[in-house]
Design a protein around this motif. Sequence first.
Motif, PDB file in Angstrom:
ATOM      1  N   ARG A 112       0.793  -1.283   0.033  1.00  0.00           N
ATOM      2  CA  ARG A 112      -0.010  -0.074  -0.029  1.00  0.00           C
ATOM      3  C   ARG A 112       1.081   1.289  -0.099  1.00  0.00           C
ATOM      4  O   ARG A 112       0.579   2.306  -0.816  1.00  0.00           O
ATOM      5  CB  ARG A 112      -0.959  -0.114   1.015  1.00  0.00           C
ATOM      6  CG  ARG A 112      -2.027  -0.812   1.060  1.00  0.00           C
ATOM      7  CD  ARG A 112      -2.993  -1.171   2.293  1.00  0.00           C
ATOM      8  NE  ARG A 112      -3.977  -2.049   1.947  1.00  0.00           N
ATOM      9  CZ  ARG A 112      -5.023  -2.027   2.949  1.00  0.00           C
ATOM     10  NH1 ARG A 112      -4.922  -1.516   3.959  1.00  0.00           N
ATOM     11  NH2 ARG A 112      -5.972  -3.001   2.848  1.00  0.00           N
ATOM     12  N   ALA A 113       2.101   1.230   0.795  1.00  0.00           N
ATOM     13  CA  ALA A 113       3.129   2.299   0.730  1.00  0.00           C
ATOM     14  C   ALA A 113       3.343   2.584  -0.587  1.00  0.00           C
ATOM     15  O   ALA A 113       3.420   3.667  -1.099  1.00  0.00           O
ATOM     16  CB  ALA A 113       4.059   2.059   1.759  1.00  0.00           C
ATOM     17  N   ILE A 114       3.990   1.529  -1.449  1.00  0.00           N
ATOM     18  CA  ILE A 114       4.369   1.612  -2.722  1.00  0.00           C
ATOM     19  C   ILE A 114       3.343   2.230  -3.533  1.00  0.00           C
ATOM     20  O   ILE A 114       3.811   3.321  -4.479  1.00  0.00           O
ATOM     21  CB  ILE A 114       5.194   0.495  -3.217  1.00  0.00           C
ATOM     22  CG1 ILE A 114       6.134  -0.018  -2.565  1.00  0.00           C
ATOM     23  CG2 ILE A 114       4.990   0.578  -4.772  1.00  0.00           C
ATOM     24  CD1 ILE A 114       6.496  -1.551  -2.920  1.00  0.00           C
ATOM     25  N   VAL A 115       2.133   1.985  -3.522  1.00  0.00           N
ATOM     26  CA  VAL A 115       0.854   2.330  -4.371  1.00  0.00           C
ATOM     27  C   VAL A 115       0.747   3.931  -4.010  1.00  0.00           C
ATOM     28  O   VAL A 115       0.821   4.805  -5.178  1.00  0.00           O
ATOM     29  CB  VAL A 115      -0.293   1.506  -4.189  1.00  0.00           C
ATOM     30  CG1 VAL A 115      -1.360   2.444  -4.832  1.00  0.00           C
ATOM     31  CG2 VAL A 115      -0.089   0.082  -4.802  1.00  0.00           C
ATOM     32  N   GLU A 116       0.794   4.233  -2.908  1.00  0.00           N
ATOM     33  CA  GLU A 116       0.426   5.425  -2.447  1.00  0.00           C
ATOM     34  C   GLU A 116       1.658   6.597  -3.073  1.00  0.00           C
ATOM     35  O   GLU A 116       1.470   7.662  -3.427  1.00  0.00           O
ATOM     36  CB  GLU A 116       0.073   5.481  -1.001  1.00  0.00           C
ATOM     37  CG  GLU A 116      -1.082   5.002  -0.472  1.00  0.00           C
ATOM     38  CD  GLU A 116      -1.212   5.152   1.057  1.00  0.00           C
ATOM     39  OE1 GLU A 116      -0.531   5.712   1.503  1.00  0.00           O
ATOM     40  OE2 GLU A 116      -2.272   4.485   1.251  1.00  0.00           O
ATOM     41  N   LEU A 117       2.757   6.087  -2.692  1.00  0.00           N
ATOM     42  CA  LEU A 117       3.951   6.932  -2.921  1.00  0.00           C
ATOM     43  C   LEU A 117       3.820   7.299  -4.418  1.00  0.00           C
ATOM     44  O   LEU A 117       4.367   8.180  -5.192  1.00  0.00           O
ATOM     45  CB  LEU A 117       5.215   6.195  -2.567  1.00  0.00           C
ATOM     46  CG  LEU A 117       5.330   6.521  -1.137  1.00  0.00           C
ATOM     47  CD1 LEU A 117       6.652   5.368  -0.748  1.00  0.00           C
ATOM     48  CD2 LEU A 117       5.805   7.799  -0.644  1.00  0.00           C
ATOM     49  N   SER A 118       3.627   5.902  -5.308  1.00  0.00           N
ATOM     50  CA  SER A 118       3.694   6.078  -6.741  1.00  0.00           C
ATOM     51  C   SER A 118       2.561   6.844  -7.462  1.00  0.00           C
ATOM     52  O   SER A 118       2.875   7.483  -8.267  1.00  0.00           O
ATOM     53  CB  SER A 118       3.262   4.537  -7.302  1.00  0.00           C
ATOM     54  OG  SER A 118       1.982   4.284  -7.314  1.00  0.00           O
ATOM     55  N   LEU A 119       1.388   6.996  -6.721  1.00  0.00           N
ATOM     56  CA  LEU A 119       0.406   8.019  -7.081  1.00  0.00           C
ATOM     57  C   LEU A 119       0.416   9.382  -6.617  1.00  0.00           C
ATOM     58  O   LEU A 119      -0.008  10.407  -6.967  1.00  0.00           O
ATOM     59  CB  LEU A 119      -0.803   7.426  -6.394  1.00  0.00           C
ATOM     60  CG  LEU A 119      -1.460   6.197  -6.941  1.00  0.00           C
ATOM     61  CD1 LEU A 119      -2.373   5.765  -6.454  1.00  0.00           C
ATOM     62  CD2 LEU A 119      -1.430   6.153  -8.579  1.00  0.00           C
ATOM     63  N   SER A 120       1.760   9.795  -5.988  1.00  0.00           N
ATOM     64  CA  SER A 120       2.040  11.225  -5.679  1.00  0.00           C
ATOM     65  C   SER A 120       2.974  11.795  -6.446  1.00  0.00           C
ATOM     66  O   SER A 120       4.065  11.343  -6.401  1.00  0.00           O
ATOM     67  CB  SER A 120       2.388  11.206  -4.115  1.00  0.00           C
ATOM     68  OG  SER A 120       3.114  12.360  -3.771  1.00  0.00           O
ATOM     69  N   ARG A 121       2.634  12.521  -7.157  1.00  0.00           N
ATOM     70  CA  ARG A 121       3.838  13.291  -8.323  1.00  0.00           C
ATOM     71  C   ARG A 121       4.816  14.307  -7.515  1.00  0.00           C
ATOM     72  O   ARG A 121       5.765  14.221  -8.184  1.00  0.00           O
ATOM     73  CB  ARG A 121       2.826  14.193  -8.998  1.00  0.00           C
ATOM     74  CG  ARG A 121       1.703  13.685 -10.080  1.00  0.00           C
ATOM     75  CD  ARG A 121       1.130  14.482 -11.158  1.00  0.00           C
ATOM     76  NE  ARG A 121       0.413  13.949 -11.898  1.00  0.00           N
ATOM     77  CZ  ARG A 121       0.745  13.303 -12.939  1.00  0.00           C
ATOM     78  NH1 ARG A 121       1.881  13.340 -13.301  1.00  0.00           N
ATOM     79  NH2 ARG A 121      -0.264  12.849 -13.812  1.00  0.00           N
ATOM     80  N   ARG A 122       4.473  14.449  -6.428  1.00  0.00           N
ATOM     81  CA  ARG A 122       5.543  15.130  -5.546  1.00  0.00           C
ATOM     82  C   ARG A 122       6.682  14.267  -5.320  1.00  0.00           C
ATOM     83  O   ARG A 122       7.710  14.437  -5.217  1.00  0.00           O
ATOM     84  CB  ARG A 122       5.044  15.696  -4.430  1.00  0.00           C
ATOM     85  CG  ARG A 122       4.203  17.023  -4.611  1.00  0.00           C
ATOM     86  CD  ARG A 122       3.669  17.295  -3.150  1.00  0.00           C
ATOM     87  NE  ARG A 122       2.835  16.246  -2.527  1.00  0.00           N
ATOM     88  CZ  ARG A 122       2.354  16.411  -1.261  1.00  0.00           C
ATOM     89  NH1 ARG A 122       2.751  17.551  -0.709  1.00  0.00           N
ATOM     90  NH2 ARG A 122       1.792  15.619  -0.694  1.00  0.00           N
ATOM     91  N   ALA A 123       6.544  12.713  -5.255  1.00  0.00           N
ATOM     92  CA  ALA A 123       7.422  11.855  -4.972  1.00  0.00           C
ATOM     93  C   ALA A 123       8.294  11.375  -6.312  1.00  0.00           C
ATOM     94  O   ALA A 123       9.141  10.516  -6.175  1.00  0.00           O
ATOM     95  CB  ALA A 123       6.760  10.491  -4.279  1.00  0.00           C
ATOM     96  N   ARG A 124       7.943  11.903  -7.579  1.00  0.00           N
ATOM     97  CA  ARG A 124       8.646  11.429  -8.782  1.00  0.00           C
ATOM     98  C   ARG A 124      10.218  11.719  -8.651  1.00  0.00           C
ATOM     99  O   ARG A 124      10.581  12.742  -8.109  1.00  0.00           O
ATOM    100  CB  ARG A 124       8.184  12.114 -10.008  1.00  0.00           C
ATOM    101  CG  ARG A 124       6.838  11.791 -10.419  1.00  0.00           C
ATOM    102  CD  ARG A 124       6.786  10.442 -11.013  1.00  0.00           C
ATOM    103  NE  ARG A 124       5.493   9.965 -11.004  1.00  0.00           N
ATOM    104  CZ  ARG A 124       4.591  10.247 -12.203  1.00  0.00           C
ATOM    105  NH1 ARG A 124       5.169  11.173 -13.107  1.00  0.00           N
ATOM    106  NH2 ARG A 124       3.333   9.917 -12.257  1.00  0.00           N
ATOM    107  N   GLY A 125      11.163  10.555  -9.101  1.00  0.00           N
ATOM    108  CA  GLY A 125      12.615  10.724  -8.946  1.00  0.00           C
ATOM    109  C   GLY A 125      13.095  10.581  -7.662  1.00  0.00           C
ATOM    110  O   GLY A 125      14.367  10.520  -7.781  1.00  0.00           O
TER     111      GLY A 125
END
Length: 341
Positions: free
Chosen positions: A223-236
């Motif tokens: 769930r953490a991976i999915v939530e992080l992946s959907l956050s554009r601020r976390a890109r890169g």
Amino acid sequence: MLLTGATGFLGGFLLADLLDATDARIHCLVRAESAGEARERLAGQLRARNVPEHHMSRIDVVPGSLAKPRFGLSDEEFSDLSRGIDVIYHCGAWVNLLASYPILRGCNVSGTLEILRLATRTRRIPVHYISTMGVIPAAREAGTGVSGYCATKWVAEQLVAQAADRGSPTMVHRPGVILADSRTGLVGKSDWFVHLTTASIRAGCAPDHPGLLPVGTVDFTSRAIVELSLSRRARGQVFHVIDPEPLPFRSYFQGFADAGVDLPLVPFDTWLERLRDLGDEVPRSTLRLACETLRQMIPAPGQDTAGPAAASAHRTPPVLDSDYFRRMLAFLNRDAVLPAQ
């Protein structure tokens, strides 16, 4: 989107969570003899996680292998796949902590290179690479050497970093030791830590090791991976997808004791002797695996595993209390992983 590794333990949870968190069609690259066999394996993953069968209508099977150029697809099929997806979750890998780097390189390194080629075939497609905490210096230096598996994951990370330097949108997620589902007790029965756990329960004792475990239950990790992946601020960015507080090795086995299993901590050599006394109940590969992983995979006290953590996804890790260990034991007994009491 494309998901690799969906028939694995963590990958199956990622499939379920991506189905729940998005309305996307999910292409799953599966190594199988036929599309029918691949679909049945994926359906089994969803059943094990109590996901309604109708969600299979949103899954497109892509029979293929990470170890082959273009996954074994034709050039046209490879291009069509690239045009049909808008994000890639690369969780697939050959997880074998005893195999050498050359043996694992084809699937884990070359496979990642093929993923990156797919991601730039028709346009720049975001790639979420599922790595491991075993790549960080603290984990690599905890033992006498680097496992072939961790080495392949480290090299694959360098390929992802190079792609990012060239402008490709990427994100790296590093899980630690992946523990049983906090809700059901479901475990990855081929996982090295599950082998170590069940061997200890069979032997009636656990190795007294001073290390700290970077951990996360599989549901928390996914769930953490999915939530992080959907956050554009976390890109890169690179994320350590673990509980912010490491779990002492001794506390893990104390959890089973609190759940009613007598597991006294004994010196490592004594523990190994108890396993040898069990004969064929504990395969030799498990003995070797236990020795190698305890040396190479568990950071010693004082070594730093800190980093950007999944807590930044605003998700609180589950409590690993005695009820959690009872659920895990119930699953292991129900699935006949442990001998009948």
